[in-house]
Design a protein around this motif. Structure first.
Motif, short mmCIF file in Angstrom:
data_model
loop_
_atom_site.label_atom_id
_atom_site.label_comp_id
_atom_site.label_asym_id
_atom_site.label_seq_id
_atom_site.Cartn_x
_atom_site.Cartn_y
_atom_site.Cartn_z
N ARG A 101 -15.95 3.40 -5.88
CA ARG A 101 -15.91 2.26 -6.45
C ARG A 101 -16.72 1.66 -7.50
O ARG A 101 -17.97 2.01 -7.59
N THR A 120 -7.54 3.78 -9.61
CA THR A 120 -7.35 3.74 -8.06
C THR A 120 -8.62 3.81 -7.51
O THR A 120 -8.91 3.07 -6.52
N ASN A 169 0.85 3.99 -2.89
CA ASN A 169 0.70 5.61 -2.65
C ASN A 169 2.05 6.36 -3.04
O ASN A 169 1.61 7.51 -3.74
N LEU A 212 0.68 -1.17 -0.12
CA LEU A 212 -0.07 -0.02 -0.05
C LEU A 212 0.85 1.36 0.02
O LEU A 212 0.63 2.29 -0.52
N PHE A 253 -10.10 2.51 -3.73
CA PHE A 253 -8.90 3.06 -2.88
C PHE A 253 -8.79 4.50 -3.06
O PHE A 253 -8.55 5.29 -3.91
#
Length: 188
Positions: free
Chosen positions: A127, A106, A44, A40, A111
């Motif tokens: 989403r 993303t 990022n 993660l 996310f």
């Protein structure tokens, strides 16, 4: 005559960021770390650098509009000039579009993005499981196209310097001697 110091700084900052993004993207895709927290963090950094490239590219375009590139000496033939223009236009288009598509992918995977873990960016899509794989695939194809264009761009710069003997590369690297290793005589 070289590019302005700012134009050179923006160019090389973009190049380094794109290189880092590529390395992170390949690492995430081909050798995903087993630790979820590390994965993660890598995502990022990859995504945050992508947004940074988007901002750098917008800044570059504004700077370029106000400070046009210096002319190439000796001037290239018209066809070569048009090919260079088309390649630069495609590079700029991908440097703008890829971060947007990656950011939307993303979001579609569900996310949210916090730019370098600090600034939350709004999720325009939310989403969307049907759209996420399409955006991810498009982002991947764009990455391949960008890689090919960057390779072409670098090869062309070297060809201009060594094959054609013009100052294309020296405009971006002003300390570079001309082909043959001699510097032109300084006048006045």
């Amino acid at each position: 005559m070289p590019y302005t110091r700012t134009a050179r700084l923006l160019h090389w900052a973009t190049a380094l960021a794109v290189l880092a993004i590529a390395v992170l993207g390949l690492w995430i895709a081909w050798a995903p770390p087993q630790e979820e927290a590390l994965k993660l963090r890598l995502y990022n950094i990859h995504e945050s650098l992508g947004i940074s490239v988007l901002l750098l590219t917008l800044l570059r375009l504004v700077w370029r509009r106000r400070h046009p590139p210096p002319p190439i000496r000796p001037p290239p033939p018209a066809l070569l000039h048009r090919a260079a223009f088309a390649t630069h236009a495609a590079l700029y288009a991908l440097l703008l579009a890829m971060p947007v598509v990656g950011f939307l992918a993303t979001n579609a995977w569900g996310f949210p993005l916090r730019w370098f873990g600090l600034i939350p960016l709004p999720s325009p899509l939310g989403r969307h499981e049907a759209l996420a794989p399409l955006l991810t695939a498009l982002h991947g194809w764009m990455a391949l196209a960008l890689g090919l264009l960057v390779a072409l761009h670098a090869a062309a710069a070297l060809w201009h310097h060594w094959g054609r003997g013009d100052d294309t590369l020296r405009r971006m690297l002003p300390g570079l001697p001309p082909p043959g290793g001699t510097r032109p005589a300084v006048r006045g």
